[in-house]
Each structure stands twice: as C-alpha cells, then as structure tokens.
Write an enzyme that holds these catalytic residues in place. Structure first.
Site, mmCIF file in Angstrom:
data_model
loop_
_atom_site.group_PDB
_atom_site.id
_atom_site.type_symbol
_atom_site.label_atom_id
_atom_site.label_comp_id
_atom_site.label_asym_id
_atom_site.label_seq_id
_atom_site.Cartn_x
_atom_site.Cartn_y
_atom_site.Cartn_z
ATOM 1 C CB CYS A 50 -0.953 0.008 1.196
ATOM 2 S SG CYS A 50 -0.109 -0.027 2.805
ATOM 3 N N GLY A 187 -12.225 -6.797 3.927
ATOM 4 C CA GLY A 187 -10.977 -7.487 3.626
ATOM 5 C C GLY A 187 -10.749 -8.586 4.643
ATOM 6 C CB THR A 191 -3.948 -4.391 7.132
ATOM 7 O OG1 THR A 191 -2.627 -4.319 6.581
ATOM 8 C CG2 THR A 191 -4.314 -3.024 7.700
#
Length: 424
Positions: A50, A187, A191
């Site tokens: 990211c 998701g 993370t």
C-alpha cells in the site's frame, strides 16, 4: 551486471499515482515474466504494498534504463509521467535500500514488522517465476538474516504503531467510547486481522467482516466474535456501520459514492467514520465530499504515526549501523563473482598435466614396460611438471629477498616455517 532498485513510495508519490502502478498477487507473476523478458534484464523481483511499488533488477551494461521504461509501458502511462516521483539506487545503494525496507526503516511506520512478510512474498513470487539467479538469491537470504538480526539486537520493533492500530486510534477520536460503535471491516488480510484484534481489545459493540470470499470472512469473524458477509451484501449492511476500515487487494473501489450516500440517508445523517488503507483505494475519493462522512486515506495517517516515531529513532541508528556492515559483506561477495578464480585455473592446469602424463604412462605399458616402471614415470614426471614453475619463482624470490612471496608460498602450500636454531 548492475543491481538496481527502482520505485516510488509514500514519501515520493501521492496515493493517486501509487495505485496506478500497484501490482496485485494475480498480476505480479505475469508482470515478472514480462520484465524478466526485457532485453538486458537478468533478474527481477517486484515488491508492491500500500505504501510502495519497487522493482529490484539485475541488468546488463547498457540496459540500465530498461526497468523504468518497462514500468511506464506496463501501466500504460505517458512517457515521463513517473519521472519526478521515482527513486533509483544502484549496486551497494540498492542493497542498502533493500535492507532498510525489509527491516522497516523505510516504512511509514518505523520498524513495522508486516513489511518483512511482504518482502518474503515478493521473493517467493520471483522464485516461482524463475526470475532470480544466484546473486539476487544470495541478496534475499542476506536480507532475511539482516532483518532477523535487527529485530533481535535492537528495539526497532518496540511499541510499534501499526497502520491498523492508527486507524483504530483515529476512530476513538471520533467515537469517545468504541463500546457503543458498530464496526465494518472490509478485507481479510493481515492489516484487517490486526485491526480486528485492536477493536476487540476496545470491546466494540458489533464487528462485521466483509470479504469477496465469504469463507475467509467467516474464518476471521469467528476468531473475533463478529459475523461475516460477502462483498455483494455490502450495500445492505453499510448503514449499520459507524466505523468502516477497508483494506482489500481489489483493483477497483468496493465502496462507491452512491452506496455511502444511501447509507448516510438510511442512518438519518448519523456520522460515519471511514478509513481506506488500501492501494489502489477501496473507497471512491468522492465519498469524502459527502456531509456527515469522515474519510481518511493511507496518507492521512502519517501525522498520527509520526508522533510515535521519535521513540524508535535511537534503535533506528543502531539498525543502520548493522545494515552498513552487512551491505559491505554482501557487496564483497558480489564483487568476487566478477573476478576470475585462480583456484579454478590452477585445477584446470593440473588436470591438463595429469591427462598428458597419464596417456604417456599408458603408452609405456602398451609397449611392454612394467606397471611399476610406468607408475614411477607417472609420479616423477607429474611432480616435476607441477612444481617446475613454482620452484623457479621461489628460487628467484630467495635470491632477490622477496620475503612476502616466500611467506605466501608457505601459507599456500601449508608448509610450516621451521624455527631458526641459534648456535651457542
């Protein structure tokens, strides 16, 4: 052959550009084959997270510009579009950059541990694509060893503030008590897993996990007392969320302006806090223009993270010292690859003599000489041939007083120097 690290990251490029040059897992394999097939490219690895997209390549002389041209062409960018945002490191600087990345010294969150796993994933993809040779294989093994030593010998990872933790901390600033909040996680990667753990610690009222693969969402939700939905059901559940944290690998937004606008209306203008920590972005940027929506992106988290950075700067200095030493060790090994190994030449030379004398010994036996006579000829002739040139050079060294060569010969042949006996 030149080792190059080429890329852009959160310090050099905005998220709008980073998402244009990002690679997901599915596209990375094909991209590696394409890059490895470019003229002059000997080795290739792609690291895409990211916060960064980087190419690590070994190229032949004259092909130093190939990786940058390929990156622009692969992502259909106009020539020169990346020019002001890219950084490039060659040879030892490239090695140092790789070590810094893997140890978290180059991360937005100083010392964060997730990047090492991402580097290992990138390495495995490159191995699977057969895009690596011995030099970069050695570099990656050295990288993992350096990262382990930095973690062991310094406090670089102590009290690390992760991106996931920062997202939860921001949510606390909007909702004073998260025990009253309903949180939607989109998701199912590392993370989101970290965010779920932090949210459970805060005792959130309700936890929803959405993912394209429902089974993955169910697995994560079951570990943290939440419930799972598929991405297709997102529009029906979005209005239930006070907090949305999203981090997927989707190439296109999974939360649209229209979806959020309808959700806000259904919530009767009750505010919604949203954090998008995906690249490419999961939430359409125009969502941030809606009233009663507080949208934060990955770059917005930097200030919160920087406030916690100073506590680890001393450890970063220690880590840098370790890295500097290991860079020189790897580069010494790499330089040795370009040198002709005299041991190889010596062995080839000796084997040529051996074959020559062996044929003559066989010929003697064929002419009726006894095996003992042939063996004596073989031993004496081979010894004389192998020692003739060294003996001549050593005689010259003794006459000229070249003690360096005499001592070197003793070490080379393993001959212990006899101590001098003084006469009394």
């Amino acid at each position: 052959m030149t080792l190059i690290a080429l890329g852009l990251n959160h310090l050099t490029a905005p998220v709008s550009l980073r998402e244009q040059v990002a690679f997901d897992t599915e596209s990375s394999s094909a991209a590696l084959l394409s890059l490895r097939g470019e003229p002059g490219v000997e080795e290739a690895m792609i690291l895409s997270t990211c916060n960064r997209t980087e190419l690590y390549v070994s190229v032949a002389t004259g092909a130093e510009g190939v990786p940058q041209a390929w990156l622009s062409r692969h992502h259909h960018l106009t020539p020169g579009r990346l020019e002001e945002f890219l950084y490039r490191h060659d040879e030892d600087a490239a090695v140092r950059h790789m070590f810094r990345v893997a140890t978290g010294l180059d991360s937005m969150v100083l010392g964060e541990p997730q990047i090492l796993g991402q580097v290992k994933d990138a390495y495995q993809l490159a191995r699977d694509a057969q895009a690596l040779r011995a030099p970069m294989e050695r570099l990656m093994q050295h990288t993992f060893a350096v990262a382990k030593r930095v973690r062991t010998d310094t406090r670089i990872g102590a009290h690390t503030v992760s991106v996931a933790f920062t997202a939860v901390r921001l949510a606390e600033q909007v909702f004073a008590d998260l025990r009253d909040a309903s949180v939607l996680l989109i998701g199912a990667g590392d993370t989101i897993e970290l965010a779920a753990r932090h949210l459970v610690d805060k005792q959130v009222r309700r936890l929803i996990v959405a993912n394209r693969t429902l089974e993955n969402a169910q697995e994560l939700a079951s570990r943290h007392g939440g419930y799972a939905i598929s991405l297709n059901d997102l529009p029906q559940h979005l209005a239930d969320a006070d907090v949305v944290i999203s981090s997927t690998a989707s190439r296109l937004p999974v939360v649209t302006h229209d979806m959020v606008e309808k959700a806000i209306a259904a919530r009767r203008r009750k505010p919604m806090f949203m954090v998008d920590i995906a690249v490419p972005r999961d939430i359409e940027s125009s969502v941030g223009e809606l009233d009663d929506v507080f949208l934060y992106g990955i770059d917005d988290l930097r200030q919160v993270i920087d406030d916690n950075r100073r506590s680890r700067e001393a450890a970063a200095s220690e880590a840098t010292a370790i890295i500097d030493l290991q860079v020189e060790r790897y580069m010494a090994w790499r330089r040795a690859l370009t040198l002709r190994n005299p041991a190889v030449d010596l062995r080839l030379h000796a084997e040529a003599y051996r074959n020559e004398v062996l044929e003559k010994a066989r010929a003697m036996i064929a002419r009726g000489k006894s095996p003992d006579e042939a063996l004596a000829f073989l031993a004496n002739t081979l010894t004389n041939k192998l020692l003739h040139h060294p003996s001549a050079r050593l005689r010259e060294a003794a006459l000229s007083g070249d003690m360096d060569l005499l001592h070197a010969a003793g070490r080379l042949y393993g001959i212990a120097e006899k101590p001098e006996v003084s006469e009394e």
